[in-house]
Structures are given as C-alpha cells and as structure tokens.
Design a protein around this motif. Structure first.
Motif, PDB file in Angstrom:
ATOM      1  N   LEU A   1       0.817  -1.215   0.000  1.00 13.54           N
ATOM      2  CA  LEU A   1       0.000   0.000   0.000  1.00 13.54           C
ATOM      3  C   LEU A   1       0.851   1.266   0.000  1.00 13.54           C
ATOM      4  O   LEU A   1       0.326   2.375   0.095  1.00 13.54           O
ATOM      5  CB  LEU A   1      -0.924  -0.001   1.220  1.00 13.54           C
ATOM      6  N   GLY A   2       2.173   1.098  -0.077  1.00  9.89           N
ATOM      7  CA  GLY A   2       3.068   2.250  -0.158  1.00  9.89           C
ATOM      8  C   GLY A   2       3.519   2.772   1.189  1.00  9.89           C
ATOM      9  O   GLY A   2       4.082   3.868   1.270  1.00  9.89           O
ATOM     10  N   LYS A   3       3.276   2.004   2.251  1.00 13.87           N
ATOM     11  CA  LYS A   3       3.660   2.438   3.593  1.00 13.87           C
ATOM     12  C   LYS A   3       4.985   1.796   3.995  1.00 13.87           C
ATOM     13  O   LYS A   3       5.263   0.658   3.623  1.00 13.87           O
ATOM     14  CB  LYS A   3       2.571   2.085   4.606  1.00 13.87           C
ATOM     15  N   ARG A   4       5.784   2.536   4.764  1.00 10.89           N
ATOM     16  CA  ARG A   4       7.100   2.057   5.166  1.00 10.89           C
ATOM     17  C   ARG A   4       7.243   2.151   6.686  1.00 10.89           C
ATOM     18  O   ARG A   4       7.110   3.231   7.259  1.00 10.89           O
ATOM     19  CB  ARG A   4       8.210   2.868   4.480  1.00 10.89           C
ATOM     20  N   LEU A   5       7.551   1.042   7.329  1.00  7.97           N
ATOM     21  CA  LEU A   5       7.753   1.039   8.769  1.00  7.97           C
ATOM     22  C   LEU A   5       9.150   1.542   9.099  1.00  7.97           C
ATOM     23  O   LEU A   5      10.122   1.192   8.418  1.00  7.97           O
ATOM     24  CB  LEU A   5       7.570  -0.364   9.345  1.00  7.97           C
ATOM     25  N   ALA A   6       9.243   2.355  10.136  1.00  2.50           N
ATOM     26  CA  ALA A   6      10.547   2.838  10.576  1.00  2.50           C
ATOM     27  C   ALA A   6      11.349   1.660  11.113  1.00  2.50           C
ATOM     28  O   ALA A   6      10.833   0.855  11.889  1.00  2.50           O
ATOM     29  CB  ALA A   6      10.378   3.903  11.658  1.00  2.50           C
ATOM     30  N   PRO A   7      12.624   1.521  10.715  1.00  2.00           N
ATOM     31  CA  PRO A   7      13.428   0.371  11.139  1.00  2.00           C
ATOM     32  C   PRO A   7      13.998   0.543  12.539  1.00  2.00           C
ATOM     33  O   PRO A   7      13.979   1.632  13.108  1.00  2.00           O
ATOM     34  CB  PRO A   7      14.548   0.349  10.101  1.00  2.00           C
ATOM     35  N   GLY A   8      14.532  -0.549  13.081  1.00  2.57           N
ATOM     36  CA  GLY A   8      15.253  -0.499  14.341  1.00  2.57           C
ATOM     37  C   GLY A   8      14.464  -1.022  15.516  1.00  2.57           C
ATOM     38  O   GLY A   8      13.228  -0.982  15.518  1.00  2.57           O
ATOM     39  N   PRO A   9      15.178  -1.535  16.549  1.00  3.48           N
ATOM     40  CA  PRO A   9      14.501  -2.100  17.729  1.00  3.48           C
ATOM     41  C   PRO A   9      13.745  -1.068  18.551  1.00  3.48           C
ATOM     42  O   PRO A   9      12.805  -1.405  19.262  1.00  3.48           O
ATOM     43  CB  PRO A   9      15.669  -2.706  18.535  1.00  3.48           C
TER      44      PRO A   9
ATOM     45  N   GLU B   1       8.288  16.672  -1.382  1.00  5.83           N
ATOM     46  CA  GLU B   1       9.091  15.652  -0.705  1.00  5.83           C
ATOM     47  C   GLU B   1       8.620  15.453   0.730  1.00  5.83           C
ATOM     48  O   GLU B   1       8.613  14.335   1.256  1.00  5.83           O
ATOM     49  CB  GLU B   1      10.572  16.046  -0.717  1.00  5.83           C
ATOM     50  N   GLU B   2       8.223  16.548   1.369  1.00 10.89           N
ATOM     51  CA  GLU B   2       7.744  16.460   2.747  1.00 10.89           C
ATOM     52  C   GLU B   2       6.387  15.762   2.803  1.00 10.89           C
ATOM     53  O   GLU B   2       6.127  14.951   3.699  1.00 10.89           O
ATOM     54  CB  GLU B   2       7.660  17.863   3.336  1.00 10.89           C
ATOM     55  N   ALA B   3       5.529  16.073   1.841  1.00 12.03           N
ATOM     56  CA  ALA B   3       4.227  15.402   1.779  1.00 12.03           C
ATOM     57  C   ALA B   3       4.409  13.907   1.540  1.00 12.03           C
ATOM     58  O   ALA B   3       3.700  13.077   2.122  1.00 12.03           O
ATOM     59  CB  ALA B   3       3.366  16.016   0.681  1.00 12.03           C
ATOM     60  N   ALA B   4       5.389  13.540   0.691  1.00 15.73           N
ATOM     61  CA  ALA B   4       5.655  12.129   0.409  1.00 15.73           C
ATOM     62  C   ALA B   4       6.133  11.405   1.658  1.00 15.73           C
ATOM     63  O   ALA B   4       5.782  10.240   1.898  1.00 15.73           O
ATOM     64  CB  ALA B   4       6.687  12.005  -0.710  1.00 15.73           C
ATOM     65  N   ALA B   5       6.950  12.084   2.476  1.00 17.76           N
ATOM     66  CA  ALA B   5       7.439  11.475   3.715  1.00 17.76           C
ATOM     67  C   ALA B   5       6.286  11.177   4.669  1.00 17.76           C
ATOM     68  O   ALA B   5       6.257  10.130   5.329  1.00 17.76           O
ATOM     69  CB  ALA B   5       8.462  12.392   4.384  1.00 17.76           C
ATOM     70  N   LEU B   6       5.327  12.082   4.743  1.00 19.25           N
ATOM     71  CA  LEU B   6       4.160  11.853   5.593  1.00 19.25           C
ATOM     72  C   LEU B   6       3.267  10.754   5.026  1.00 19.25           C
ATOM     73  O   LEU B   6       2.732   9.926   5.770  1.00 19.25           O
ATOM     74  CB  LEU B   6       3.359  13.147   5.750  1.00 19.25           C
ATOM     75  N   THR B   7       3.128  10.728   3.716  1.00 16.92           N
ATOM     76  CA  THR B   7       2.281   9.724   3.065  1.00 16.92           C
ATOM     77  C   THR B   7       2.808   8.318   3.294  1.00 16.92           C
ATOM     78  O   THR B   7       2.034   7.360   3.345  1.00 16.92           O
ATOM     79  CB  THR B   7       2.191  10.022   1.556  1.00 16.92           C
ATOM     80  N   ALA B   8       4.122   8.166   3.444  1.00 14.18           N
ATOM     81  CA  ALA B   8       4.724   6.846   3.610  1.00 14.18           C
ATOM     82  C   ALA B   8       4.612   6.305   5.033  1.00 14.18           C
ATOM     83  O   ALA B   8       4.933   5.135   5.270  1.00 14.18           O
ATOM     84  CB  ALA B   8       6.197   6.888   3.203  1.00 14.18           C
ATOM     85  N   LEU B   9       4.174   7.128   5.994  1.00 11.77           N
ATOM     86  CA  LEU B   9       4.057   6.652   7.375  1.00 11.77           C
ATOM     87  C   LEU B   9       3.043   5.516   7.452  1.00 11.77           C
ATOM     88  O   LEU B   9       1.977   5.574   6.839  1.00 11.77           O
ATOM     89  CB  LEU B   9       3.654   7.791   8.298  1.00 11.77           C
TER      90      LEU B   9
ATOM     91  N   HIS C   1       1.343   4.013  10.184  1.00 14.61           N
ATOM     92  CA  HIS C   1       0.138   3.997  11.017  1.00 14.61           C
ATOM     93  C   HIS C   1      -0.771   5.159  10.647  1.00 14.61           C
ATOM     94  O   HIS C   1      -0.348   6.313  10.633  1.00 14.61           O
ATOM     95  CB  HIS C   1       0.488   4.081  12.505  1.00 14.61           C
ATOM     96  N   PRO C   2      -2.053   4.881  10.360  1.00 17.63           N
ATOM     97  CA  PRO C   2      -2.962   5.945   9.912  1.00 17.63           C
ATOM     98  C   PRO C   2      -3.113   7.099  10.899  1.00 17.63           C
ATOM     99  O   PRO C   2      -3.219   8.258  10.482  1.00 17.63           O
ATOM    100  CB  PRO C   2      -4.295   5.212   9.725  1.00 17.63           C
ATOM    101  N   LEU C   3      -3.131   6.816  12.192  1.00 16.07           N
ATOM    102  CA  LEU C   3      -3.305   7.891  13.165  1.00 16.07           C
ATOM    103  C   LEU C   3      -2.077   8.787  13.234  1.00 16.07           C
ATOM    104  O   LEU C   3      -2.190  10.008  13.374  1.00 16.07           O
ATOM    105  CB  LEU C   3      -3.620   7.320  14.547  1.00 16.07           C
ATOM    106  N   ILE C   4      -0.892   8.195  13.137  1.00 12.97           N
ATOM    107  CA  ILE C   4       0.345   8.977  13.129  1.00 12.97           C
ATOM    108  C   ILE C   4       0.401   9.847  11.875  1.00 12.97           C
ATOM    109  O   ILE C   4       0.686  11.050  11.932  1.00 12.97           O
ATOM    110  CB  ILE C   4       1.575   8.062  13.189  1.00 12.97           C
ATOM    111  N   ALA C   5       0.128   9.235  10.714  1.00 12.10           N
ATOM    112  CA  ALA C   5       0.165   9.970   9.452  1.00 12.10           C
ATOM    113  C   ALA C   5      -0.859  11.099   9.450  1.00 12.10           C
ATOM    114  O   ALA C   5      -0.569  12.223   9.023  1.00 12.10           O
ATOM    115  CB  ALA C   5      -0.083   9.025   8.283  1.00 12.10           C
TER     116      ALA C   5
END
Length: 342
Positions: free
Chosen positions: A57-65, A225-233, A235-239
């Motif tokens: 769906l075009g969403k990217r999870l932030a990496p790392g523990p 570019e900033e809008a794209a960064a938000l779109t890739a978040l 979780h819907p509530l965070i985005a």
C-alpha cells in the motif's frame, strides 16, 4: 467474467509457471485500486503478512529495535492499520502470489482483512490444490489458465471499499485470529470520559455545520518531498495527526479533542479545538493530506469508536511518544511537538 463483490478466487498453478507470477507483479496498480502483495518468505514475525500488505500500500515502517512503529509488531494493530489504508485508498482487488506458502493462521488473517475491506481477493496457489487448507477448500471460484487469469486481472474489480462504518463481526474476527490476542481497550477522548449520564451533550458543532457558517482557513503549503514522507508513514493515526500539524502548524493539544465529525465528508476541511472551546478554527485540508485523514478516520471507525470520541486519542497516550518520535524523524518539516496542554 463478472466479479462478485468481496469474492475470493484461487488461481491454480501446479507447474509454478513464471507467467502467473510476472502477470501478478505487473498488475500492481494502486492508483487503479489493485495491489499485489508479496509475502515475505520464511518470516517468523506474527505480523509479517500485515507488514507486507502495508508495504504494498506504499507504507514504510521505521526500522530499528526502538522504532516508533514498534506498536505495529502487534498483529491486531498491524492488520487494523492495513484495513484502514485499504479502505481509505479505495483498494478493490488484491493479488497474493505464492499463497500456498502461507500458514493457516495467516490465511485466516488475510480472509478476515478481506471481509473488513470488501475487496476482491485473488490467491495464486502454485502447487496441487489438494493441499488447500480448510478455510479455502470450499472456495467455489477457481481458475487454471492463462487466458482466464489475464481476463481476471483486466476486470475493474468490485466497487471501492466502503467508506462508512463497517459491521462489527469482520473486525471482531480479525482480532480473534490475530495470534490469540484480543482487541485493545477502546480509548476515549478526554472530554467524553468526563461526561456523566444526564449531562448535556458536547456544545461544539462538527466540521460540516461549521463549514456552512465560516470559510476554512487556507492550508500551509509544504514541499512535495515532505508530503511524500508523511504519506509513507505506516500507522494511519500517526500519518493523519502529523499531516494536520504540518498544514496547520497547530499545537498538539488541539488534536486531543478532534472527533470523526470534525472532518467533512469529503475530507476537504477539519475543525480543531482549543482549551474550553474558546478557539475552534476550521482549516482547509490540502489534496495530499486527504488520503491520510481518510485513513485516520477509517481506522477510528474500524476500531468501533462512535463519532464523538477523540479520533487521535490512541496516539496521545504515554505522552504521545510515538508521535514525537516520528516528528523527530522528519526534521525537514520542523514539526515541534510540545507537551500536551492539560
């Protein structure tokens, strides 16, 4: 060949013909409401398939523990997020290659997700069909030919996923198949928690009524570019919450009272609320942010909250640390997230 709304199709490919996999990958057209979900091979994460769905769906999870998306490791949370985005983006047809490698539990999760979104689901079963699990054994629609498969992919698919409140059973089932977990307790808005029987209803009107009286304030422009960064978040509530902060530059405290009814039906305006409702401005929602707020609203509705509850309440808990962490990962947006106003 006419497609039935919410239908499930099994494409039998006993020879594991490369044609079917290639055609499935080429069919991935999110803008047309059709996505191809590629299951991550040999992943032991309980939420792996939901993460694969989010990725498609075009969403990217932030990496790392210590990722701010660590809460999406929960099966329930990940599938609710995937369902909300599927509804908000109008997904109509989902194709899953190599479905024969999925465990029974993940197939159950996928079928529950289909019930909640109402999409057409096509599974590529690339081995003899005698190994079908019980959940798929009685699926009536099976095809096993190149022409039929091409015809299936060429169809427009069922009507877009519904945008209104879904019936409770599908999402209750989704929670039930999520590794034995139960749905999270329903969060409630601060003002709603303080109401008692016999008290008057909340006095502030919603966005639709307000829009008939005043003109919405124009949104603040941000770079693509900033809008794209938000779109890739993911979780819907965070985005949704961070997008509101980006195009309004409002304080975080104004989001704690935001309800479903504070967003117009076409997601063109949102109403924010000040302390004591002394200042409740109406803001225009820019085109790039509308799918994000639609996702937040879909998530709110899927988790069985009434329109009067605070939509962003789940991300306001624990000092909004997930929200703050994501804001810190987007320094180009300069989203300062101050402490919540008591």
């Amino acid at each position: 060949m006419a497609l039935v709304y919410g239908d499930v199709t099994i494409v039998v490919d006993e020879q594991d013909d490369l044609f079917y996999t290639r055609a499935a990958l080429q069919a991935h057209q999110p803008e047309e409401g059709r996505i191809t979900v590629q299951p991550t091979p040999a992943s032991s994460s309980p939420a792996a398939l939901a993460h694969d769905m989010l990725y498609a769906l075009g969403k990217r999870l932030a990496p790392g523990p210590n990722s701010p998306d660590v809460w999406l490791d929960s099966v329930n949370a990940a599938w609710f997020a995937a369902a909300a985005w599927g509804i908000a983006m109008g997904v109509r047809h989902v194709v899953v290659p190599r479905a024969h490698l999925l465990t029974t539990r993940r197939i159950d999760q996928l079928l529950a997700w289909r019930e909640s979104t109402g999409v057409q689901l096509t599974l590529l079963w690339q081995k003899p069909p005698r190994g079908l699990p019980p959940a798929l054994a009685h699926v009536e629609r099976r095809i096993s030919g190149r022409d039929q498969f091409e015809e299936l992919l060429a169809e427009p698919g069922p009507i877009p996923a519904r945008q209104s409140f879904p019936p409770a059973p599908p999402m209750a089932r989704l929670a039930a198949v999520a590794a034995g977990q139960s749905p999270a307790p329903r969060p409630r808005a601060t003002w709603a928690a303080s109401l008692r029987p016999g008290q008057p209803a909340h006095p502030c009107t919603g966005a639709m009524a307000t829009a008939q009286l005043i003109q919405a304030a124009p949104s603040i422009e941000i770079a693509s570019e900033e809008a794209a960064a938000l779109t890739a978040l993911a979780h819907p509530l965070i985005a949704g919450a961070l997008s509101v902060l980006a195009f309004t530059r409002a304080g975080l405290g104004s989001l704690r009272f935001t309800r479903d009814l504070d967003i117009t039906g076409d997601v063109s305006a949102i109403k924010l609320h000040g302390v004591g409702h002394r200042d409740c401005p109406l803001h225009a929602v820019p085109a790039w942010a509308r799918p994000l707020l639609a996702g937040a609203r879909a998530h709110h509705r899927l988790t069985a909250h009434p329109p009067g509850d605070g939509m962003f309440a789940p991300v306001m808990s624990a000092e909004a640390r997930h929200l703050r962490a994501h804001a810190g990962r987007l320094p180009q947006l300069d989203l300062s997230v101050p402490a919540l106003v008591p």
